[in-house]
Design an enzyme around this catalytic site. Structure first.
Site: not given
Length: 564
Positions: A429, A432, A436, A444, A467, A471
């Site tokens: 959290r 970044n 987030h 979410y 995520s 990445h």
């Protein structure tokens, strides 16, 4: 004289303490006689005071014990209710947005009925509910005002100087002269004109296409067949996100074999513009839908082009019509941050030249086995940690603060004190905050809104999956090979640590465990990706099949194969 003084002191210590005045007890008999229990207590008090031996140390120790017990009870109660209070406040804030359009039950009410779930499914949260932007400084800017913290910054500068000196000395010994060519930086940022052209095309398309589509869709909501128009414009927008911003920049980077650093610029900007376009549409669609339902004004409220243009440059991924702004631009601050970014680039150059290239140039030619991997991981921890710190300081602090200062963007909370985290949940959290916030509000919370808040673990798993995929996509395109190390770390160890090292873990030992795991993870990433990078160049495949492209080349590449 001395003995007389000591006797005086002893007599003063043994002097009876004056008795405090007593007040009549309502239960005491009127004739002045005491009950046996009270008489015994009075005699004991008289005996203590007559001797003058009030045990001050005993009283103080009792008070300290009571204080420690109260502090323990307080911390225990805080640990028990902290999570419940946070959940209650989050639920209260979320449900307060839906009190007017749809009667949502209270937090502790029974589960929703099917009819209420149907109403909630068609409810859109009103505009403005979400992240609140306020004027605040970055945490490191505040910490660097403390001399003790600034000394750590000076230590890193001294380490950079030592890297430069060691490189110059080694080059002078080997070559007999000073070699100042930054060949690694020149290679990494190669084909820069192509990068600039690609970025300009991406930015202009992200400025014109989403805004034009949204403007046309908003105007169509005042006519009939609104669902058909919504489906049409929504499909065009998704097609643009997938092809215009998704496929074309990747195709340019892959077909032209853009070097890693230049490719990172293209792909990171591609992801950033896609996230910003989604945020612009996601934040403004509910406003138009509310207007179409109530018709409180002659036309829908559509943001101006200047507001959207400012958002595209602003260091945030959450769209707002207005942000808190600073009154002036400190150009000296901007120049300092840009110079620090440049310094971090040279720092990373020397880290790779002195710590990575000499190690992996020889290790990558050996056959992959457990012993070589273990040694490689532990030798890669130091450069991995330095790269982590440099990436954080260069981008999340210097680069974002420089753009925020030029745009007079006042909310500088791009990160929090992630280094004090005692759990990986808190680390995710606070590391970044910019990314987030986007994942929290648009992945979410929207997942919970679609599922009617029934699958919170599934929503968390979905966030981790998105995520991890993004990445790994960035690394695969920029490095030119598929090696899902980061994806496995995210989905396996990241998910496990998120539940094992949760927010209830407090104390220094958990912070040590978090740092140890983070260091090992950086060592694994640097080791495995570097090995695969060299293996891809030493053992190329002439006509590889699809399965051979998915198989890591470092598992089979060795010196004998290179000779063949």
């Amino acid at each position: 004289m001395e003995s007389h003084g000591e006797n005086g002191v002893l007599r003063s210590r043994c002097r009876p303490v004056p008795k405090m005045p007593t007040f009549p007890d309502p239960d005491e008999p009127l004739n002045g006689q005491l009950s046996p229990g009270k008489q015994q207590l009075e005699n004991r008090e008289t005996h203590i005071t007559s001797n003058g031996r009030i045990e001050v140390e005993h009283v103080i120790s009792k008070k300290l014990q009571l204080k420690r017990k109260a502090e323990y009870l307080k911390s225990d109660l805080m640990r028990q209710f902290e999570g419940q209070v946070n959940d209650f406040m989050d639920s209260l804030i979320e449900e307060s947005a839906s009190l007017e359009p749809v009667p949502v039950p209270a937090v502790f009410s029974p589960p929703l009925s099917d009819k209420e779930r149907s109403k909630l499914r068609h409810f859109h949260p009103p505009h403005g509910q979400g992240k609140l932007f306020v004027s605040r400084r970055s945490l490191l800017d505040e910490l660097f005002e403390v001399n003790h913290i600034r000394t750590i910054y000076h230590m890193f500068i001294a380490l950079l100087i030592l890297f430069i000196l060691s490189t110059l000395v080694v080059d002078f010994i080997d070559e007999g002269r000073l070699v100042l060519d930054f060949d690694l930086l020149v290679y990494a940022f190669g084909q820069f004109p192509l990068v600039v052209c690609t970025w300009v095309c991406m930015f202009l398309s992200a400025l014109l296409v989403p805004y034009s589509l949204f403007h046309l869709w908003a105007q169509s909501q005042s006519h009939s067949h609104t669902r058909m128009y919504s489906l049409l414009f929504g499909s065009v927008f998704l097609l643009y996100q997938a092809l215009g911003l998704g496929f074309l920049p990747t195709y340019v980077a892959v077909t032209n074999s853009v070097p890693p650093a230049s490719c990172f610029i293209i792909i990171l900007e591609q992801v950033r513009l896609m996230m910003k376009a989604h945020s612009f549409v996601r934040e403004n669609v509910p406003r138009v839908q509310t207007w179409a339902k109530d018709k409180t004004s002659p036309g829908p409220v559509v943001p101006q082009v200047s507001q959207y243009l400012y958002f595209l440059f602003a260091p945030t991924l959450i769209y707002r019509d207005k942000y808190p702004r600073n009154p002036v631009i400190r150009w000296g601050y901007v120049a300092t941050k840009l110079l620090q970014v440049l310094g971090c680039l040279f720092y990373a150059y020397y880290v790779f030249v002195r710590l990575c290239i000499p190690q992996f140039h020889s290790i990558s030619l050996q056959l992959f086995d457990l012993r070589a991997m273990v040694l490689c991981v532990f030798n890669s921890i130091l450069p991995g940690v330095l790269v982590l710190f440099l990436a954080f300081f260069a981008f999340l602090h210097c680069w974002l603060n420089a753009f925020a200062e030029m745009l007079r963007f006042a909310d500088r909370m791009f990160y929090k004190d992630w280094w004090n985290s005692t759990s990986f949940a808190n680390y995710y959290r606070t590391w970044n905050v910019v990314v987030h916030d986007w994942l929290y509000f648009y992945v979410y919370r929207d997942f919970l809104w679609v599922s009617q808040k029934r699958f919170r673990p599934a929503a968390m798993l979905f966030v981790f999956t998105v995520s991890a995929v993004v990445h790994e996509y960035i690394l695969a395109v920029c490095f030119g090979f598929f090696y899902p190390v980061l994806f496995c770390l995210f989905m396996c160890f990241g998910m496990m640590f998120n539940f094992v090292l949760h927010d209830q873990r407090k104390g220094p030992i958990w912070n040590i465990i978090m740092w140890t795991s983070l260091f090992l993870g950086q060592g694994v990433i640097i080791c495995l990706y570097s090995q695969e990078w060299y293996a891809q160049r030493y053992c190329p495949l002439k006509e590889p099949s699809f399965l051979e492209l998915l198989k890591p080349r470092s598992w089979s590449c060795q010196r004998g194969l290179m000779g063949n």
